[in-house]
Every structure is written in structure tokens, then in C-alpha cells.
Design a protein around this motif. Structure first.
Motif, PDB file in Angstrom:
ATOM      1  N   ALA A  21     -23.652  -6.339  85.805  1.00  0.00           N
ATOM      2  CA  ALA A  21     -24.910  -5.686  85.439  1.00  0.00           C
ATOM      3  C   ALA A  21     -24.695  -4.192  85.331  1.00  0.00           C
ATOM      4  O   ALA A  21     -23.846  -3.610  86.014  1.00  0.00           O
ATOM      5  N   LEU A  22     -25.483  -3.587  84.453  1.00  0.00           N
ATOM      6  CA  LEU A  22     -25.637  -2.142  84.435  1.00  0.00           C
ATOM      7  C   LEU A  22     -27.040  -1.844  84.922  1.00  0.00           C
ATOM      8  O   LEU A  22     -28.013  -2.373  84.381  1.00  0.00           O
ATOM      9  N   ILE A  23     -27.128  -1.019  85.955  1.00  0.00           N
ATOM     10  CA  ILE A  23     -28.430  -0.559  86.414  1.00  0.00           C
ATOM     11  C   ILE A  23     -28.676   0.769  85.720  1.00  0.00           C
ATOM     12  O   ILE A  23     -27.971   1.747  85.954  1.00  0.00           O
ATOM     13  N   LEU A  24     -29.651   0.788  84.835  1.00  0.00           N
ATOM     14  CA  LEU A  24     -29.927   1.954  84.001  1.00  0.00           C
ATOM     15  C   LEU A  24     -31.322   2.468  84.317  1.00  0.00           C
ATOM     16  O   LEU A  24     -32.311   1.788  84.041  1.00  0.00           O
ATOM     17  N   ARG A  25     -31.383   3.650  84.905  1.00  0.00           N
ATOM     18  CA  ARG A  25     -32.658   4.171  85.354  1.00  0.00           C
ATOM     19  C   ARG A  25     -33.624   4.379  84.207  1.00  0.00           C
ATOM     20  O   ARG A  25     -33.226   4.744  83.086  1.00  0.00           O
ATOM     21  N   SER A  26     -34.895   4.174  84.479  1.00  0.00           N
ATOM     22  CA  SER A  26     -35.938   4.354  83.474  1.00  0.00           C
ATOM     23  C   SER A  26     -35.876   5.769  82.895  1.00  0.00           C
ATOM     24  O   SER A  26     -35.539   6.724  83.586  1.00  0.00           O
ATOM     25  N   ARG A  27     -36.188   5.836  81.637  1.00  0.00           N
ATOM     26  CA  ARG A  27     -36.212   7.097  80.875  1.00  0.00           C
ATOM     27  C   ARG A  27     -34.821   7.662  80.625  1.00  0.00           C
ATOM     28  O   ARG A  27     -34.696   8.788  80.136  1.00  0.00           O
ATOM     29  N   THR A  28     -33.761   6.910  80.974  1.00  0.00           N
ATOM     30  CA  THR A  28     -32.411   7.338  80.603  1.00  0.00           C
ATOM     31  C   THR A  28     -32.124   6.801  79.207  1.00  0.00           C
ATOM     32  O   THR A  28     -32.115   5.594  78.986  1.00  0.00           O
ATOM     33  N   LEU A  29     -31.904   7.693  78.251  1.00  0.00           N
ATOM     34  CA  LEU A  29     -31.655   7.285  76.879  1.00  0.00           C
ATOM     35  C   LEU A  29     -30.335   6.535  76.783  1.00  0.00           C
ATOM     36  O   LEU A  29     -29.337   6.933  77.387  1.00  0.00           O
ATOM     37  N   ALA A  30     -30.320   5.430  76.026  1.00  0.00           N
ATOM     38  CA  ALA A  30     -29.075   4.679  75.821  1.00  0.00           C
ATOM     39  C   ALA A  30     -29.170   3.884  74.529  1.00  0.00           C
ATOM     40  O   ALA A  30     -30.180   3.219  74.271  1.00  0.00           O
ATOM     41  N   GLU A  31     -28.115   3.959  73.742  1.00  0.00           N
ATOM     42  CA  GLU A  31     -27.979   3.130  72.544  1.00  0.00           C
ATOM     43  C   GLU A  31     -27.325   1.812  72.941  1.00  0.00           C
ATOM     44  O   GLU A  31     -26.377   1.809  73.734  1.00  0.00           O
ATOM     45  N   PRO A  32     -27.782   0.686  72.411  1.00  0.00           N
ATOM     46  CA  PRO A  32     -27.101  -0.582  72.709  1.00  0.00           C
ATOM     47  C   PRO A  32     -25.714  -0.625  72.103  1.00  0.00           C
ATOM     48  O   PRO A  32     -25.448   0.015  71.084  1.00  0.00           O
TER      49      PRO A  32
END
Length: 385
Positions: free
Chosen positions: A213-224
Motif C-alpha cells: 500500500a501507499l498511504i498518501l495524505r489528503s490534498r497531496t497532489l499525485a498523478e497515477p
């Protein structure tokens, strides 16, 4: 056989097999299907996501299931850097530590090669630790992403991640941390760590290979990185592996329940093992930090005057299973980049042997392993009598 290569993988726990089994058999539905079978699968995915979120003190929507740590690292490094530069073109720098796993290193190199990012390496000292002042001096508003491994898979050094994340935050820079080796040994509560993204891999703590899993904090921009059907809020398309998501959540729950007791017990055993080897093999060189700045599970040495692979063969003849470093670099004739980064020569680096301890390892097994190390080096003709 005494298995001391747990950093490479661990066996799937029985409780995990039992938890995932229903979703390999009767409840086999596609969680995107709008019928009862699909809805049961979707409910299982949701419970697994919520369970992981509770354990890591994050929101369920911040948990992105992946095929493992490598994919999670790729999504974090490529996804965050590309999205942040798209939002502001001047964000063209990527910082990674000198000790990163190839999944991070090669993702960053891809960004430099194919997208024109400026890649910079954060140096480490001879113990593998990052100096906060040096890291701070490298940060500015043009950094798209910094990535620092929480605990190194070869030498066991644990970075002061919370301190580094706080420094990065002063410049508005998101910090990603590969926590694949830290999982099951170190606390992974996201608010305490302060990171924007965290990678984990299930087979390092009792889940099957092929889930992380990647835990990605809310509002952190990320391209799939993977495009398609838009699953997982569009961050990772593809039909979710329900059984493996359930397995990941169960394994993480069990690991967290046992973590503190395992940390204390294995730390003592590790130190006794290290002291035994160093006292009986005079030329042995311990790599990595000591004490609390080292994972309980990693005891790593170089044996100058030998070749690591030769030592491994001698140990295996005595039923001791370990490795010469990262399993991802198995078969490579090149010296470890991690060992070169901490200042060892190429010749010494090629004598490396890593013992990575399972949580259930015993004092008797490590005493036998220490005896085997002494015998192995002696058999290679390098230990004075």
C-alpha cells in the motif's frame, strides 16, 4: 535450517491465510460489480482499508492498495513529482537519500531522464544517517519531492524521519518514506512521522507476496502511474485484489499487536549476536548504526579478505540461510551502492553478509549462527588461529 533472511521475505501467517480464504472461494466477486457478490467484495475492501487506516492513524481514503512496495514507491515518487511540477513549473528538483531502494532510485532516475527533473542525492555519514542541517540546506521551494527510506534494508540504519519531515514542511516540500523494512518493527503512525506518503509491503510481515500500500495524505497532489478503470479514486486503476487486501490488513494488525515486545526481545538478541561475531572474527566490520538507530532485525557485516558470496555458501552448508544484501540485487556482481555511500571501498563492500532476523528467532539459533560465521571465515582461510 535456520532462516535469517527475513528482510527478503517472511512466511504467510496462518491467521492471514484464514482471513483471506473466503475471498479466494465463495466471496470471489469483483468489488466494482453492482450486485450482491460484488457488494460483499467491496465491503471487504472497505473494511481492510479502514483497518489499515486505524492502525496507521490516517483516513481510509488515504490508503491506496498496490502490488507491493515497488509499485507504492513508483506511485509516490513519479506521481507526486509530476503532479507538483504540473501545478508549478519551477518545481523541478527531486531529492532522494543515498541509501534508497532501487524502486525509489530508478523512479527518480526515470524522472530525470524522461521528464527533465534535476535529481540530487542526500548524503549520509558512515553509519548511514542523514544530517538534518545538510538536508535542510538542500531544500527550497523548487523541490517537488524528497524521499528518505525509514529503515534501510541492507544495513538497518533508521533515519530520524519525523525530524526530516518537519524540515521539509518548513519549505512546503512533501516527504515520502519507503517504510517497507520498518513495518512490523517501528511505529508507523502518520501524524507522528509527519510524512506525506508512506510505502509498505505485506510479505515483509506475514502477508502474501504481491500486495502492499501507499498511504498518501489528503490534498497531496499525485498523478497515477497505472491508468484504466479509475479504481481507488483514480490513483491506481485495476480490479482490486480483495483477498490480498484483507490479508494485508490482517497481517499488519497482527504485526502491530506484537511489535513492541518483538522490538525489545529481538534488539537484545541482535546485539548479543553482533558482539559475538565482532569479538570472534577480528576483521569483521559492522555496517550501519548501533542501538536505537538500527532495526532490531538487521545485523550486517563485511568480512574483508573474503567474498560475501563465498561466506554465504559456507554458511548454507551449515544450514544458515542469509544474504549478501538486498534480495532485489541478487545475482549482481556490482558492489552495493548503499555500502559505497557509507564510505566503504568496492572491495570491502563485496564481502558483505546480511543477517535479517525473524521476530520469532531464538538465542540458540543466533548462537549457532555466530559459530557458523566463525567456521565459515576460518574455512575460507581468513581467520587467524
Amino acid at each position: 535450517m535456520i532462516f535469517l533472511d527475513a528482510a527478503a521475505t517472511t512466511p504467510v501467517r496462518r491467521e492471514v491465510i484464514e482471513a483471506m480464504f473466503p475471498y479466494l472461494t465463495g466471496d470471489f466477486g469483483n468489488p466494482s460489480s453492482h450486485h450482491e457478490l460484488g457488494e460483499r467484495a467491496a465491503l471487504a475492501i472497505g473494511r481492510a482499508r479502514s483497518d489499515i487506516a486505524e492502525l496507521l492513524d490516517c483516513r481510509p481514503g488515504e490508503v491506496v492498495f498496490t502490488s507491493g512496495g515497488t509499485e507504492a514507491d513508483n506511485l509516490a515518487v513519479k506521481g507526486i513529482a509530476l503532479a507538483r511540477r504540473a501545478a508549478r513549473a519551477s518545481r523541478n528538483r527531486v531529492l532522494i537519500s543515498a541509501l534508497e531502494h532501487p524502486a525509489v532510485q530508478e523512479s527518480a532516475e526515470y524522472l530525470a531522464r524522461m521528464h527533465g527533473f534535476q535529481l540530487e542525492t542526500i548524503p549520509v555519514d558512515r553509519s548511514g544517517l542523514i544530517d538534518g542541517d545538510i538536508f535542510s540546506s538542500m531544500l527550497d521551494d523548487d523541490v517537488a519531492l524528497a524521499s528518505v527510506m525509514y529503515a534501510n534494508n541492507e544495513i538497518g540504519t533508521v533515519q530520524p524521519i519525523a525530524e526530516l519531515a518537519a524540515l521539509a514542511a518548513q519549505h512546503g516540500v512533501p516527504l515520502h518514506s519507503d517504510a517497507v523494512q520498518a513495518s512490523g518493527w517501528l511505529a508507523l503512525k502518520l501524524p507522528a512521522l509527519g510524512v506525506h506518503a508512506l510505502s509498505i509491503s505485506g510479505h515483509k510481515f506475514g502477508a502474501p507476496k504481491g500486495v502492499g500500500a501507499l498511504i498518501l495524505r489528503s490534498r497531496t497532489l499525485a498523478e497515477p502511474v497505472i491508468h484504466g478503470g479509475g479504481q481507488q479514486s483514480g490513483l491506481r486503476s485495476g480490479t482490486e485484489n480483495v483477498a490480498f487486501a484483507v490479508a494485508l490488513a490482517k497481517a499488519l494488525q497482527l504485526a502491530e499487536q506484537e511489535r513492541e515486545a518483538a522490538f525489545e526481545r529481538v534488539s537484545r538478541l541482535r546485539d548479543d549476536f553482533i558482539d559475538s561475531v565482532l569479538s570472534r572474527v577480528p576483521q569483521a566490520v559492522l555496517t550501519g548504526a548501533r542501538g536505537a538507530q538500527r532495526l532490531p532485525s538487521i545485523a550486517s557485516f563485511c568480512f574483508p579478505g573474503t567474498h560475501g558470496e563465498s561466506v554465504l555458501l559456507e554458511l548454507e552448508r551449515q544450514s544458515i540461510i542469509c544474504s549478501s544484501g538486498s534480495a532485489c540485487a541478487a545475482g549482481s556482481s556490482e558492489p552495493s551502492a548503499v555500502l559505497l555511500a557509507i564510505g566503504l571501498s568496492a572491495e570491502v563492500a563485496q564481502s558483505a553478509v546480511r543477517f535479517s532476523l525473524p521476530s520469532a528467532v531464538s538465542a540458540e539459533e543466533l548462537a549457532q549462527a555466530a559459530d557458523a560465521v566463525v567456521a565459515a571465515v576460518r574455512n575460507l582461510g581468513r581467520l587467524g588461529r
